[in-house]
Design an enzyme around this catalytic site. Structure first.
Site, PDB file in Angstrom:
ATOM      1  NE  ARG A  41      -3.797  -0.099   2.402  1.00  0.00           N
ATOM      2  CZ  ARG A  41      -4.543   0.060   3.223  1.00  0.00           C
ATOM      3  NH1 ARG A  41      -5.074  -0.631   4.296  1.00  0.00           N
ATOM      4  NH2 ARG A  41      -5.627   0.925   3.046  1.00  0.00           N
ATOM      5  CG  HIS A  87      -6.481  -1.472  -4.701  1.00  0.00           C
ATOM      6  ND1 HIS A  87      -5.230  -1.716  -4.191  1.00  0.00           N
ATOM      7  CD2 HIS A  87      -7.073  -0.327  -3.664  1.00  0.00           C
ATOM      8  CE1 HIS A  87      -5.056  -0.905  -3.355  1.00  0.00           C
ATOM      9  NE2 HIS A  87      -6.049  -0.162  -2.776  1.00  0.00           N
ATOM     10  CE1 TYR A 130     -22.651  15.202  -9.552  1.00  0.00           C
ATOM     11  CE2 TYR A 130     -21.602  15.411  -7.650  1.00  0.00           C
ATOM     12  CZ  TYR A 130     -22.530  15.558  -8.072  1.00  0.00           C
ATOM     13  OH  TYR A 130     -23.749  15.350  -7.501  1.00  0.00           O
TER      14      TYR A 130
END
Length: 824
Positions: A41, A87, A130
């Site tokens: 990570r 993931h 968006y």
């Protein structure tokens, strides 16, 4: 009969309880968690410079076909694909990583082309529903050739899909874009660099494996931050490149600019890395409120998409902008520090790497990628050549091939017979059986023979490449150069090998404010012939306490007017509209007295806020004596005493002009001085200043020189009666000449050649016109030697003075825009 249900004791399986030491269990679990965070990570791989989530995003977008030449898709779709297939750590971290890959202020070479609000340094991005995204062109260089066995693939979290262990990375992404991450017990923080510089260093190391860090720093002198700015001090950078850890300080790029009439400000156009304008504004407000910072009038953020960052900090009158800027560097993030900690994964283990080690790991990876790709291509071409050679055998005896196939009972028998009759392999025989008959034509044979020859040439080249380490490294270098040429951009960050701003000892607020203010010291204010003003320092050690001896031969501009004053005192500027504008020279550009360059000053009309068409004709002292003389284009002269000028007004009318008239000159004029008019028909009149009695501000003056019909005064000034080195310069021209055309001739003569006459008379001729000349374009009277300049301030040569006052002029080498005297 109902069955008796088993008792709970009978149904329960035997219990298995083990005693575990809590400390041992916590230690083991924490180590597993720490390893997962470090490896999966937080830390990037030193080969492609990507964390797992970033690598998975780029790979999945490439797999979805989101190329730069195709349309954007919703970011939510990308996040969903990455989370569902590769993931499984939630959508928020995936979208955060996607946003950072698209931010031009975070990455030196963005890898995602975002459409919509992807955030700023002060605000976060819009929701993924968006915004839209697709791969940037540079991301293709990281993901190219994945289908050619260049890297190993590993299973995803549930074993259903495959993902690359590392990307091929056609350029050193870790150094170019940098990264940041916090793991367990360690962290990484790497600065972005310039792609062109990093590639040059990598190629040098590839060709010179024993190159030192000092040699590599000749190609990579320091980080190149996306926001630009200035890096101050290189010692910390050298430590980071050598040992993997160091720090440096970044400053904003700030310029001192005029903000309006008699207003000066600091304009910030570039900020330190990851510092936003709102943070700067907040820190400035806090420092002003707490009285730690003085001299700030206002702060305005004029940043927009078209002009980029523009943060305007207004400076109060009387404060030195550079001194205020130094305080801003000390008290606000306009100067910030960046700590380098080059921690990355090498072979699955975290290591701290210097510049040489980072490049070495990347180059080893890139050599491996090119080697595996070449082997893959070699095998593919060998397989294709094997099939093409089988087809050519079949085409040479196509009738027998067809006969063998037709007489066979099934495909197995046909394959076996083809192999036996034509000595073909299994693959060749199978390929012939699956081939369409229309390919077996004469034209196809020509194509196949050409393909065979091309395949043999490619196989030979690949075999030569794989057999030579020199050729392999040369191929890697060529691909690196191609990536730099395609995606590289010029350096944005300026490197300064200097120290940071030193912290000053604490003082009282009043003392700190006084330290920022410009001292009220003697100075000299200049007005240049091209309409610029500046102030020069005056040294008390100079003879008579005067100005420091300046450069006598300034390369640019000439002086129209100069006045002695104090830095925080008042000076008067007389304008062509008959006004006197009172101003303080404190905010004028300041230079040492020995480096006066008037062309570098502030434009007088902008500094004083004059109206269109109005300009400054002279600077005057407001000490009360002597009177100020003014001359107009219609030949009017006036003297007004400085005591008539009110002290509480900054804009004063000093003469009542008639309609269409304007002031052409002004100068201090004591009774012992002489006033001089030069008219457009080349007449010069000199008379005593005492013949003009001082008048009030509202008066319109009196007749100064008698003008012929259609003529006007082109010059007015005052000279000391005892001066012997006064010269007269006249420039003749034609009224019919186009604007900007060269004047015809120029003449320089001694002022002593002109006899004095009475006020309101016509004067004497100052220059004889040649053919084509009918007017004076310019005239000037003052202490010699005179200096002529063009409209750009460049010096134009003048001829030697002539004895005859009404002689003709000499041809000019270039257009003369103004005349004055050099800096003294």
């Amino acid at each position: 009969m109902r069955a008796t249900p088993p008792s709970p004791a009978q149904d329960r399986a035997p219990e298995r309880i083990e005693d575990v030491d809590v400390s041992v269990e916590m230690q083991g679990s924490f180590l597993e968690y720490a390893y997962s965070v470090i490896y999966s990570r937080a830390l990037p791989d030193a080969r492609d410079g990507l964390k797992p989530v970033q690598r998975r995003i780029l790979y999945q977008m490439a797999d979805m076909g989101l190329r730069p030449d195709r349309g954007h898709v919703k970011s939510a779709r990308v996040v969903g694909e990455v989370m569902g297939k590769l993931h499984p750590h939630g959508d928020a971290p995936i979208y955060d990583a996607l946003v950072r890959l698209a931010q031009a202020f975070s990455l030196r070479v963005p890898l995602v082309d975002g459409h919509g609000n992807f955030g700023s340094l002060d605000d976060g991005p819009a929701a993924p529903r968006y915004t839209e995204a697709r791969l940037a062109a540079a991301a293709l260089a990281l993901t190219q050739d994945l289908d050619e066995d260049v890297v190993d693939f590993i299973p995803n979290y549930d074993g259903q899909f495959q993902q690359p262990e590392v990307l091929p990375a056609a350029f050193p992404n870790l150094l170019v874009n940098g990264t940041t991450g916090i793991a367990v017990g360690m962290a990484t923080n790497m600065a972005p660099h310039n792609l062109i510089e990093v590639v040059a260093a990598a190629v040098h190391l590839l060709e010179n494996p024993e190159a030192t860090v000092e040699e590599l720093m000749e190609f990579v002198p320091g980080p190149d931050l996306p926001s630009g700015g200035i890096i101050v001090g290189l010692d910390g950078i050298k430590d980071a490149y050598a040992k993997g850890r160091g720090s440096f300080r970044t400053r904003a790029k700030v310029s001192v600019e005029p903000l309006g009439p008699r207003r000066t400000g600091l304009v910030v156009t570039e900020l330190p890395y990851l510092v936003g304008p709102e943070r700067i504004i907040e820190k400035i407000k806090d420092a002003v409120t707490s009285k730690k910072l003085t001299g700030i009038a206002d702060v305005t953020d004029l940043t927009d998409r078209h002009h980029g960052l523009r943060l305007v900090i207004g400076i109060k009158t009387g404060f030195d902008p550079l001194a205020v800027l130094e305080q801003l560097y000390r008290l606000t993030p306009l100067e910030d520090s960046f700590s380098i900690n080059n921690v990355a994964l090498v072979g699955g283990q975290p290591q701290t790497l210097g510049l040489r080690e980072l490049l070495r790991v990347y180059l080893d990876h890139r050599v491996s990628v090119v080697t595996r790709r070449s082997r893959f291509r070699l095998q593919r071409r060998r397989d294709r050549l094997h099939l093409v050679e089988g087809l050519l055998v079949a085409i040479l005896d196509i009738d027998e091939v067809i006969q063998v196939i037709r007489t066979s009972d099934d495909s197995e028998q046909a394959r076996a017979r083809l192999m036996d009759v034509f000595d073909l392999s299994v693959l060749q025989a199978e390929y012939i059986l699956e081939l369409r008959l229309r390919r077996l034509t004469k034209f196809s044979r020509v194509e196949l023979e050409a393909e065979r020859d091309d395949l043999k040439a490619q196989i030979a080249a690949l075999e030569e490449l794989l057999g030579s380490d020199v050729l392999l490294r040369a191929q890697v270098a060529r691909e690196l150069d191609a990536a730099a040429e395609a995606h590289g951009t010029p350096r944005r960050t300026v490197l300064l090998n200097g120290g940071p701003v030193a912290a000053r000892p604490s003082r009282a607020a009043a003392a700190a404010a006084a330290d920022l203010q410009i001292a009220d010291a003697p100075c000299r204010v200049y007005l240049s012939a091209t309409g610029r003003m500046l102030r020069a320092e005056v040294s008390p050690d100079a003879p008579g306490g005067g100005i420091v001896p300046p450069v006598r031969r300034s390369k640019h501009d000439a002086i129209r007017s100069a006045v002695d004053a104090t830095t925080r005192g008042d000076v008067g500027a007389v304008t062509s509209a008959g006004r006197l504008v009172r101003f303080s020279p404190v905010d004028l550009p300041s230079v040492p007295g020995n480096s006066v360059q008037p062309a570098a000053g502030a434009r007088a009309d902008q500094y004083l806020g004059l109206s269109s068409g109005e300009h400054v004709v002279a600077l005057v002292a407001l000490t009360g004596e002597p009177p100020i003389a003014l001359g107009t284009a219609q030949g009017v002269v006036k003297r007004v005493a400085a005591t008539e000028l009110p002290l509480n007004r900054h804009d004063i009318d000093v003469i009542a002009l008639k309609p269409g008239d304007r002031v052409v000159g002004a100068a201090p004029a004591p009774d012992g001085a002489e006033l001089v008019f030069v008219t457009s028909d080349a007449q010069l009149l000199r008379f005593d200043a005492s013949s003009v009695r001082p008048q009030g501000r509202a008066a319109g003056g009196m007749a100064g020189v008698r003008l012929a019909d259609g003529e006007s005064a082109v010059f007015f000034g005052a000279v000391e009666a005892a001066a012997s080195d006064v010269v007269v310069v006249t420039v003749a021209g034609s009224r019919q000449a186009l604007a900007g055309a060269d004047a015809a001739s120029v003449k320089v003569s001694s002022f002593e050649e002109f006899p004095p006459k009475g006020r309101a008379t016509g004067g004497v001729r100052a220059q004889r016109f040649l053919r084509g000349e009918d007017t004076l374009a310019l005239a000037w009277v003052g202490l010699g030697p005179a200096r002529a300049v063009g409209a750009d301030g460049a010096v134009r040569p003048l001829p030697e003075p002539v004895a005859k006052r009404d002689a003709s002029g000499q041809p000019l080498d270039g257009l003369v825009g103004a005349i004055g005297e050099p800096v003294r």
